[in-house]
Design a protein around this motif. Structure first.
Motif, PDB file in Angstrom:
ATOM      1  N   LEU A  59      29.820  56.782  59.606  1.00 53.98           N
ATOM      2  CA  LEU A  59      30.363  55.482  59.173  1.00 53.98           C
ATOM      3  C   LEU A  59      31.859  55.566  58.848  1.00 53.98           C
ATOM      4  O   LEU A  59      32.385  56.632  58.508  1.00 53.98           O
ATOM      5  N   PHE A  60      32.513  54.414  58.977  1.00 52.90           N
ATOM      6  CA  PHE A  60      33.961  54.309  58.763  1.00 52.90           C
ATOM      7  C   PHE A  60      34.195  53.376  57.573  1.00 52.90           C
ATOM      8  O   PHE A  60      33.887  52.188  57.649  1.00 52.90           O
ATOM      9  N   ASN A  61      34.737  53.912  56.485  1.00 55.82           N
ATOM     10  CA  ASN A  61      35.026  53.102  55.294  1.00 55.82           C
ATOM     11  C   ASN A  61      36.485  52.621  55.389  1.00 55.82           C
ATOM     12  O   ASN A  61      37.420  53.374  55.152  1.00 55.82           O
ATOM     13  N   ALA A  62      36.653  51.346  55.730  1.00 54.42           N
ATOM     14  CA  ALA A  62      37.994  50.858  56.092  1.00 54.42           C
ATOM     15  C   ALA A  62      38.866  50.411  54.913  1.00 54.42           C
ATOM     16  O   ALA A  62      40.005  49.979  55.125  1.00 54.42           O
ATOM     17  N   HIS A  63      38.331  50.477  53.700  1.00 59.89           N
ATOM     18  CA  HIS A  63      39.208  50.212  52.553  1.00 59.89           C
ATOM     19  C   HIS A  63      38.651  50.830  51.283  1.00 59.89           C
ATOM     20  O   HIS A  63      37.556  50.492  50.843  1.00 59.89           O
ATOM     21  N   THR A  64      39.430  51.710  50.697  1.00 62.22           N
ATOM     22  CA  THR A  64      39.079  52.232  49.378  1.00 62.22           C
ATOM     23  C   THR A  64      40.335  52.714  48.657  1.00 62.22           C
ATOM     24  O   THR A  64      41.454  52.648  49.204  1.00 62.22           O
ATOM     25  N   HIS A  65      40.145  53.090  47.418  1.00 56.53           N
ATOM     26  CA  HIS A  65      41.193  53.745  46.625  1.00 56.53           C
ATOM     27  C   HIS A  65      40.468  54.968  46.069  1.00 56.53           C
ATOM     28  O   HIS A  65      39.904  54.906  44.965  1.00 56.53           O
ATOM     29  N   SER A  66      40.428  56.048  46.867  1.00 55.21           N
ATOM     30  CA  SER A  66      39.490  57.133  46.570  1.00 55.21           C
ATOM     31  C   SER A  66      39.587  57.704  45.141  1.00 55.21           C
ATOM     32  O   SER A  66      38.566  57.919  44.493  1.00 55.21           O
ATOM     33  N   PRO A  67      40.820  57.930  44.594  1.00 52.28           N
ATOM     34  CA  PRO A  67      40.860  58.551  43.263  1.00 52.28           C
ATOM     35  C   PRO A  67      40.265  57.669  42.158  1.00 52.28           C
ATOM     36  O   PRO A  67      39.992  58.147  41.061  1.00 52.28           O
ATOM     37  N   MET A  68      40.050  56.386  42.459  1.00 54.58           N
ATOM     38  CA  MET A  68      39.514  55.489  41.423  1.00 54.58           C
ATOM     39  C   MET A  68      38.065  55.813  41.051  1.00 54.58           C
ATOM     40  O   MET A  68      37.506  55.212  40.135  1.00 54.58           O
ATOM     41  N   VAL A  69      37.483  56.771  41.767  1.00 55.01           N
ATOM     42  CA  VAL A  69      36.143  57.221  41.388  1.00 55.01           C
ATOM     43  C   VAL A  69      36.172  57.808  39.969  1.00 55.01           C
ATOM     44  O   VAL A  69      35.169  57.817  39.256  1.00 55.01           O
ATOM     45  N   LEU A  70      37.365  58.257  39.538  1.00 52.70           N
ATOM     46  CA  LEU A  70      37.553  58.739  38.159  1.00 52.70           C
ATOM     47  C   LEU A  70      37.225  57.641  37.144  1.00 52.70           C
ATOM     48  O   LEU A  70      36.876  57.923  36.003  1.00 52.70           O
ATOM     49  N   LEU A  71      37.396  56.394  37.573  1.00 48.62           N
ATOM     50  CA  LEU A  71      37.236  55.261  36.648  1.00 48.62           C
ATOM     51  C   LEU A  71      35.918  54.525  36.862  1.00 48.62           C
ATOM     52  O   LEU A  71      35.765  53.389  36.425  1.00 48.62           O
TER      53      LEU A  71
END
Ligand SMILES: [Zn+2]
Length: 430
Positions: A59-71
């Motif tokens: 799968l292709f995730n076309a929009h994220t802000h990966s480091p925000m997993v911290l929050l």
């Protein structure tokens, strides 16, 4: 390097006819799919028994802000404005070490849920690139630019972007830099014009948040006399290299402008629902205009998961609910968004299991309860499966997940680093 996937019980090819094959072998050589047929005789470096597996394009995730997993879980269940204020406050405390730990963790989560490539926008992106490369994924990374109309800030953002684009050369071709002005309300016309010119000069894709909320649309009309997409069209920002995140609050005329320019859109249903941006993405109108629709999770602070299986389900359900029509959108269409369309929008020769295509593959465990009974495999994938079904992931012909475990880094190390940096960020004592 070659891999032979032997006796694949079910193969979701995503080819032109959307064929589903049964009991075939797949040979992968030099990162590409070399052969698909019954009983392949060639020897491969690795032969994997797939007699109890479902093989599909990753799968292709076309929009994220990966480091925000911290929050993740931070300040949930608030109104949008209050949420944004709190999130921005904690983001101002983020250091490179936090970003790196967060990106590693996010990449791990994406791989384990069947994603091979993602599109990211944040800051300290060198740290994200390191994580992507260490785990063997692919990514399109953009340094999120904002100038709030301030000339000095604009100059420093431009310098940072030039530096970032240059620094990504060493990661080519797995990591591709993109230009990422944050939004119309955080970037001046001068900054957007610079992005436009630089994109042409360097042949780079441009990504931007647009028309996510109604408030944003009203503010744009107030300050520019135009709706957001009309404004981007007027300043010459819309073209085939433009990727618009969200683009939900749009008129039919704006959809026409997007379609004529051949720009692409990324729908993030979970984030839109959770942040209550209201209304719903006009999927029917975008489909009628032949605009390429991709799917994205957005950041894990507004989702709160990076699992694209869940995203596919919400994308379908939201439209059915919104239009009062159970037949509004089909499982096959959202699977296309998450596989073929991501690849098409970002110029990758993948997204389907066909000879000659780059081998980016997710293998699902058919023993998993959500895949039983398997009356309609595509329906199972979209409506009942989650990332938990994924046992293996291949990125460009190499395993990055094998029997549920990361291949390139020990998961325990990523977990420990992540937990330590979360403690550090939130000043937790235990
Ligand atoms: Zn976003």
């Amino acid at each position: 390097m070659s891999i032979l996937l032997k006796n694949c019980k079910i193969v979701i090819t995503q080819n032109k006819e959307r064929k589903i094959l049964k009991d075939v072998d797949i040979l992968i050589e030099n990162g590409k799919i070399a052969k698909i047929s019954k009983s392949i005789k060639e020897n491969a470096l690795e032969t994997i028994d797939c007699s109890n597996k479902l093989v599909m394009p990753a799968l292709f995730n076309a929009h994220t802000h990966s480091p925000m997993v911290l929050l993740r879980g931070y300040r949930d269940d608030q109104e949008l404005e209050a949420w944004l204020k709190d999130v921005r406050e904690i983001e101002s405390k983020l250091k490179p070490k936090h970003i790196y730990a967060g990106a590693l963790f996010a990449c791990m989560e994406m791989i384990k849920t069947g994603t091979y490539c993602f599109v990211d926008m944040y800051f300290e992106m060198q740290e994200v690139a390191k994580a992507v490369s260490e785990l063997g994924m692919k990514a399109f990374l953009g340094y999120g630019m904002v100038d709030f109309g301030n000339e000095e800030k604009r100059e420093s953002e431009i310098k940072e972007t030039i530096k970032f684009v240059k620094s990504m050369e060493k990661y080519s071709p797995n990591i591709t830099p993109v230009l990422a002005p944050h939004a119309i309300y955080t970037c001046s016309k001068e900054l957007l014009n610079w992005v436009n010119e630089f994109a042409k000069q360097k042949n780079l894709l441009k990504t931007i948040h647009v028309s996510e909320t109604r408030k944003e649309v009203f503010e744009c009309v107030k300050s520019h006399g135009l709706r957001p997409v009309e404004y981007l069209y007027k300043i010459g920002f819309l073209d085939e290299n433009t990727i618009l995140f969200h683009s939900s609050w749009v008129t039919k005329n704006e959809i026409k402008l997007i379609a004529n320019a051949k720009s692409k859109v990324v729908h993030c249903p979970t984030s839109n629902m959770k942040l209550a941006t209201a209304g719903a993405f006009p999927m029917r109108e975008y489909l009628e205009s032949n605009t390429i629709i991709c799917l994205g999770t957005d950041g894990a602070c507004s989702n709160n998961s990076l699992d694209m299986f869940r995203e596919m389900k919400f994308a379908a359900l939201l439209q059915k609910w919104f239009r009062w029509n159970g037949a509004e959108i089909k499982a096959q269409q959202v699977l296309d968004f998450a596989t073929l369309n991501g690849a098409k929008a970002f110029g990758l020769n993948t997204g389907s299991i066909e000879i000659g295509k780059q081998a980016n593959i997710a293998i699902l465990n058919l023993e998993h309860y959500s895949l039983k009974p398997l009356l309609n495999p595509v329906s199972n994938i979209v409506y009942s499966a989650t990332g938990d079904c994924v046992s293996d992931v291949i990125v460009e012909g190499k395993f990055v997940l094998r029997n549920g475990k990361l291949v390139n880094i020990q998961e325990e190390k990523i977990m420990k680093k992540f937990e330590n940096q979360v403690k550090d960020l939130f000043r937790l004592n235990n």
